[in-house]
Design a protein around this motif. Sequence first.
Motif, PDB file in Angstrom:
ATOM      1  N   GLU A  56       0.812  -1.208   0.000  1.00 11.46           N
ATOM      2  CA  GLU A  56       0.000   0.000   0.000  1.00 11.46           C
ATOM      3  C   GLU A  56       0.851   1.266   0.000  1.00 11.46           C
ATOM      4  O   GLU A  56       0.459   2.282  -0.574  1.00 11.46           O
ATOM      5  CB  GLU A  56      -0.951  -0.030   1.189  1.00 11.46           C
ATOM      6  N   ARG A 132      -7.734  -5.750  -1.596  1.00 13.30           N
ATOM      7  CA  ARG A 132      -7.359  -6.420  -0.348  1.00 13.30           C
ATOM      8  C   ARG A 132      -8.162  -7.708  -0.164  1.00 13.30           C
ATOM      9  O   ARG A 132      -7.614  -8.771   0.156  1.00 13.30           O
ATOM     10  CB  ARG A 132      -7.636  -5.505   0.843  1.00 13.30           C
ATOM     11  N   ASP A 136      -6.535 -11.477  -0.263  1.00 17.63           N
ATOM     12  CA  ASP A 136      -6.612 -12.346   0.919  1.00 17.63           C
ATOM     13  C   ASP A 136      -7.282 -13.669   0.589  1.00 17.63           C
ATOM     14  O   ASP A 136      -6.850 -14.730   1.062  1.00 17.63           O
ATOM     15  CB  ASP A 136      -7.364 -11.634   2.042  1.00 17.63           C
TER      16      ASP A 136
END
Length: 417
Positions: A56, A132, A136
């Motif tokens: 990020e 994200r 994941d």
Amino acid sequence: MRTVTVVGASLSGLYAARELRAQGFDGRLVIVGEEPHRPYDRPPLSKDFLTGRADEERIALTDAEESAGLDAEWLLGVRARGLDARGRTVLLDGGRTVSTDALVIATGASARRLPGDDLAGVHTLRTLDDARALRDELAQGARHVVVIGGGFIGAETASSCAALGHDVTVVEAAPLPLVPHLGPEMAAVCAALHRRGGVGLITGIGVARLHGAPVTGSEVTGSEITWPPGTEGPPSRAVTGVELSDGRVLPADSVIVGIGATPNTGWLAGSALALHDGVLCDDGCATALPQVVAVGDVARVGGHRAEHWTSATEQPRVAVRNLLAGRTVETVRSLPYFWSDQYGSRIQFAGRRHVSDTVRIAEGAVEDGAPGADGLLAVYERDGRTTAVLSVDRPRPFMRARRELARGADPVESAAL
């Protein structure tokens, strides 16, 4: 002009804020952003961020030092709900308002969704939070990935998932992906990159529905889903397959929906602004309301709306100049340009292709339907003139051709392509 408000803390919103300060505005600057994050670069989300090559911090577009230099009021995690008829008051969540003398609309676009895609394991890829969640889930061992939509986001995401070792299939309703951008001949060549990357490509067929089952860890009682005691979250189902319109069912642990985006104009309903697939602007990004301009994915500038990084970075300078001048004194004249990274290849395109254009290979070759090992450079021509240029892994000649096109010269004649 004492206060300027930028609604949209995205790429184009940040560039507009920078331009306001660079062009001499020293008043109150308010930046409203629906996401809680400071501005970040979206192109890496489907590529380096998804594969773990960028974090990020690396995709952040601004740091603390620059933010301080902008001297702006950041209202993040706050959604704009409306705009008064004169364009002087922005209505926010919770009944809050921002009074302003001028407004930059930079609210971007949102990913289109499929009916019934609220199953766990079904993703869009438009925001940092989207990326994200998908990253994941992929890390947890999703084996079969189905990408619905073969456009740039779909192709890049498919490429990243394949690089991570997943079994990937792309489903595209059109006969070929990217035909509106590249035309049928070059779309077929670029579509062959999927095959080269070990990804299945199914074209010319739509999606009928998504299949789902209770999520792991839940128990089914009749038609109800009962979660184990202490489990947080509402009852849910997870995607298990994608049913095509011909009845075939593709197994799927994860589904990425990449079927385009819709400009975020809902909050402007009822305002005096003209809306039609975006905020209607003149050639200088100015709207029908005085002291209101629009930039980026949400703006339809001179009859065209472009969802490309270059438009989002080039329009703000012109828009801000016109905003500060109080009238349109400059127009956007940049040459359309976009790029895409897929399966280790970089696709670059510049110019304005028309359906009547002819296309020919100027450098490199097509081998077995795909770009050759050394890539290729293709030129689009109309009435003896070059209108656009496409490159696959030929960056230097492409940049030369792009420069010539931008200045109105024929790259074939002046660069001897």
